[in-house]
Design a protein around this motif. Structure first.
Motif, PDB file in Angstrom:
ATOM      1  N   TYR A  84     -26.918  -0.364  11.121  1.00 19.65           N
ATOM      2  CA  TYR A  84     -26.734  -0.032  12.521  1.00 19.65           C
ATOM      3  C   TYR A  84     -25.144   0.120  12.987  1.00 19.65           C
ATOM      4  O   TYR A  84     -25.164   0.810  13.959  1.00 19.65           O
ATOM      5  CB  TYR A  84     -27.382  -1.094  13.187  1.00 19.65           C
ATOM      6  CG  TYR A  84     -28.909  -1.320  12.880  1.00 19.65           C
ATOM      7  CD1 TYR A  84     -29.888  -0.676  13.259  1.00 19.65           C
ATOM      8  CD2 TYR A  84     -29.207  -2.695  12.173  1.00 19.65           C
ATOM      9  CE1 TYR A  84     -31.047  -0.839  12.807  1.00 19.65           C
ATOM     10  CE2 TYR A  84     -30.312  -2.682  11.776  1.00 19.65           C
ATOM     11  CZ  TYR A  84     -31.586  -2.095  12.068  1.00 19.65           C
ATOM     12  OH  TYR A  84     -32.735  -2.330  11.677  1.00 19.65           O
ATOM     13  N   GLY A  85     -24.368  -0.316  12.526  1.00 20.84           N
ATOM     14  CA  GLY A  85     -22.976  -0.236  12.587  1.00 20.84           C
ATOM     15  C   GLY A  85     -22.461  -0.537  13.987  1.00 20.84           C
ATOM     16  O   GLY A  85     -21.805   0.019  14.613  1.00 20.84           O
ATOM     17  N   ALA A 166     -31.435   1.138  20.633  1.00 23.71           N
ATOM     18  CA  ALA A 166     -32.141   2.026  20.084  1.00 23.71           C
ATOM     19  C   ALA A 166     -31.801   3.610  20.435  1.00 23.71           C
ATOM     20  O   ALA A 166     -31.892   4.190  19.629  1.00 23.71           O
ATOM     21  CB  ALA A 166     -33.634   1.644  20.365  1.00 23.71           C
ATOM     22  N   GLY A 167     -31.873   3.789  21.555  1.00 21.18           N
ATOM     23  CA  GLY A 167     -31.470   4.880  22.312  1.00 21.18           C
ATOM     24  C   GLY A 167     -30.059   5.446  21.827  1.00 21.18           C
ATOM     25  O   GLY A 167     -29.842   6.727  21.332  1.00 21.18           O
ATOM     26  N   GLN A 168     -29.068   4.592  22.069  1.00 19.94           N
ATOM     27  CA  GLN A 168     -27.739   5.007  21.428  1.00 19.94           C
ATOM     28  C   GLN A 168     -27.569   5.213  19.926  1.00 19.94           C
ATOM     29  O   GLN A 168     -26.841   6.197  19.535  1.00 19.94           O
ATOM     30  CB  GLN A 168     -26.880   3.916  21.851  1.00 19.94           C
ATOM     31  CG  GLN A 168     -25.177   3.910  21.314  1.00 19.94           C
ATOM     32  CD  GLN A 168     -24.595   2.610  21.313  1.00 19.94           C
ATOM     33  OE1 GLN A 168     -25.150   1.760  22.061  1.00 19.94           O
ATOM     34  NE2 GLN A 168     -23.617   2.151  20.507  1.00 19.94           N
ATOM     35  N   LEU A 169     -28.189   4.322  19.189  1.00 24.63           N
ATOM     36  CA  LEU A 169     -28.517   4.603  17.853  1.00 24.63           C
ATOM     37  C   LEU A 169     -29.331   5.891  17.130  1.00 24.63           C
ATOM     38  O   LEU A 169     -29.251   6.117  16.194  1.00 24.63           O
ATOM     39  CB  LEU A 169     -28.717   3.320  16.993  1.00 24.63           C
ATOM     40  CG  LEU A 169     -27.842   2.163  17.414  1.00 24.63           C
ATOM     41  CD1 LEU A 169     -28.458   0.927  16.660  1.00 24.63           C
ATOM     42  CD2 LEU A 169     -26.456   2.586  16.689  1.00 24.63           C
ATOM     43  N   GLN A 170     -30.206   6.370  18.015  1.00 25.60           N
ATOM     44  CA  GLN A 170     -31.197   7.288  17.979  1.00 25.60           C
ATOM     45  C   GLN A 170     -31.957   6.867  16.937  1.00 25.60           C
ATOM     46  O   GLN A 170     -32.315   7.706  15.800  1.00 25.60           O
ATOM     47  CB  GLN A 170     -30.483   8.636  17.730  1.00 25.60           C
ATOM     48  CG  GLN A 170     -29.747   9.139  18.708  1.00 25.60           C
ATOM     49  CD  GLN A 170     -28.927  10.521  18.209  1.00 25.60           C
ATOM     50  OE1 GLN A 170     -28.625  10.783  17.049  1.00 25.60           O
ATOM     51  NE2 GLN A 170     -28.618  11.389  19.314  1.00 25.60           N
ATOM     52  N   LEU A 171     -32.538   5.901  17.031  1.00 27.32           N
ATOM     53  CA  LEU A 171     -33.676   5.351  15.840  1.00 27.32           C
ATOM     54  C   LEU A 171     -34.913   6.080  16.044  1.00 27.32           C
ATOM     55  O   LEU A 171     -35.360   6.288  16.995  1.00 27.32           O
ATOM     56  CB  LEU A 171     -33.906   3.860  16.133  1.00 27.32           C
ATOM     57  CG  LEU A 171     -32.759   2.862  15.864  1.00 27.32           C
ATOM     58  CD1 LEU A 171     -33.194   1.468  16.377  1.00 27.32           C
ATOM     59  CD2 LEU A 171     -31.745   2.951  14.607  1.00 27.32           C
ATOM     60  N   THR A 172     -35.467   6.382  14.947  1.00 26.12           N
ATOM     61  CA  THR A 172     -36.807   7.055  14.989  1.00 26.12           C
ATOM     62  C   THR A 172     -37.799   5.755  15.077  1.00 26.12           C
ATOM     63  O   THR A 172     -37.781   4.753  15.169  1.00 26.12           O
ATOM     64  CB  THR A 172     -36.973   7.660  13.555  1.00 26.12           C
ATOM     65  OG1 THR A 172     -37.048   6.836  12.548  1.00 26.12           O
ATOM     66  CG2 THR A 172     -35.826   8.517  13.161  1.00 26.12           C
ATOM     67  N   ALA A 173     -38.984   6.333  15.339  1.00 27.79           N
ATOM     68  CA  ALA A 173     -40.289   5.364  15.683  1.00 27.79           C
ATOM     69  C   ALA A 173     -40.277   4.646  14.313  1.00 27.79           C
ATOM     70  O   ALA A 173     -40.767   3.255  14.564  1.00 27.79           O
ATOM     71  CB  ALA A 173     -41.326   6.224  15.941  1.00 27.79           C
ATOM     72  N   ARG A 174     -40.067   5.125  13.277  1.00 27.75           N
ATOM     73  CA  ARG A 174     -40.304   4.529  11.998  1.00 27.75           C
ATOM     74  C   ARG A 174     -39.342   3.326  11.708  1.00 27.75           C
ATOM     75  O   ARG A 174     -39.421   2.213  11.256  1.00 27.75           O
ATOM     76  CB  ARG A 174     -40.309   5.423  10.772  1.00 27.75           C
ATOM     77  CG  ARG A 174     -40.758   4.924   9.413  1.00 27.75           C
ATOM     78  CD  ARG A 174     -42.181   4.482   9.401  1.00 27.75           C
ATOM     79  NE  ARG A 174     -42.546   3.796   8.201  1.00 27.75           N
ATOM     80  CZ  ARG A 174     -42.365   2.351   7.808  1.00 27.75           C
ATOM     81  NH1 ARG A 174     -41.863   1.490   8.624  1.00 27.75           N
ATOM     82  NH2 ARG A 174     -42.764   1.958   6.640  1.00 27.75           N
ATOM     83  N   GLU A 175     -38.148   3.823  12.313  1.00 23.65           N
ATOM     84  CA  GLU A 175     -36.848   2.614  11.859  1.00 23.65           C
ATOM     85  C   GLU A 175     -36.844   1.771  13.180  1.00 23.65           C
ATOM     86  O   GLU A 175     -36.779   0.572  12.743  1.00 23.65           O
ATOM     87  CB  GLU A 175     -35.785   3.717  12.149  1.00 23.65           C
ATOM     88  CG  GLU A 175     -35.291   4.555  11.323  1.00 23.65           C
ATOM     89  CD  GLU A 175     -33.967   5.520  11.561  1.00 23.65           C
ATOM     90  OE1 GLU A 175     -33.080   5.407  10.710  1.00 23.65           O
ATOM     91  OE2 GLU A 175     -33.772   5.784  12.752  1.00 23.65           O
TER      92      GLU A 175
END
Length: 245
Positions: A84-85, A166-175
């Motif tokens: 995630y950094g 989650a939006g800032q990191l652009q996480l996918t649904a799977r992530e």
């Protein structure tokens, strides 16, 4: 066999790494973990006699257990920052508290592992001495349980904080699904620690040491939880068959 290996590798890499170079926060964290390992090291002095050497070597297995526990905590913290950094204020604060707990946790961990492996006696300066009395066992189990519980509660809060970004990191649904899996697993591990502490507090003094057996359920918790979440993930996220040449 190649397909199975590729699938296993893909499973481990569900969450994409978003940090590749250690930040100053991670570098500082590594230094703290290294210091914690120094605190539990077998001996800082070269033995001056065979008796001292023998007593030192008796602590090798105890040191190995402590090292394995600290390594597991370090590895989970390292994976968190690699995946995630994050370096927001809450993450920095929670990580700072985690490092403090690890340092405080080092000595109780070393004492308990030595007690379990070497028995209730040691020989400082050639004199046999009892390490702990029966009435002190509940307090020891509460101290150990508090450290264990605090570590996984902090991991729970760190992973729960990822959802806000989650939006800032652009996480996918799977992530997001995998992050939720790890978050809830840390809560399960926290509840195991709380249960062990309650047993240590409520059981009669002569049986309080048995509260430690609750930690044997950790392996089952991992297996049951990941099996359940894995089956659910295969339904929600159909697997992409790897190409075999």
């Amino acid at each position: 066999m190649i397909v199975k290996t590729a699938t296993a590798y893909q499973r481990k890499s569900i969450i994409q790494w978003r940090s590749h170079e250690p930040s100053r926060l991670e570098t500082f964290s590594d230094a703290v973990f290294a210091f914690a390992v120094t605190l539990i090291i077998v001996s800082l002095e070269v033995p001056k006699s065979f008796t001292e050497l023998y007593e030192t070597m008796k602590g090798t297995v105890s040191f190995a257990i402590c090292f394995a526990v600290l390594f597991q905590v370090w590895n989970q913290q390292n994976q968190f920052f690699r995946c995630y950094g994050l370096s927001d204020g809450l993450t920095v604060t929670l990580n700072g508290i985690l490092l403090f707990v690890v340092l405080v946790y080092a000595y109780p961990l070393k004492f308990l592992s030595g007690l379990l492996l070497l028995g209730n006696s040691n020989m400082p300066n050639g004199h046999l001495r009892e390490m702990i009395t029966a009435v002190q066992v509940p307090t020891l189990m509460l101290i150990y349980g508090a450290g264990y519980t605090a570590i996984y509660l902090l991991f729970f809060l760190m992973y729960a904080n990822v959802k806000k970004h989650a939006g800032q990191l652009q996480l996918t649904a799977r992530e997001v699904y995998e992050t939720q899996t790890i978050t809830r697993l840390n809560m399960i591990l926290t509840l195991i620690g709380i249960t062990a502490m309650l047993l240590a507090w409520l059981l009669p003094v002569q049986y309080s040491g048995y509260s430690g057996y609750i930690y044997c359920s950790i392996g089952f918790a991992y297996w049951i939880w990941y099996s359940y979440r894995g089956r659910k993930a295969r339904k929600v996220f159909p697997a992409i068959e790897p190409k075999v040449s």
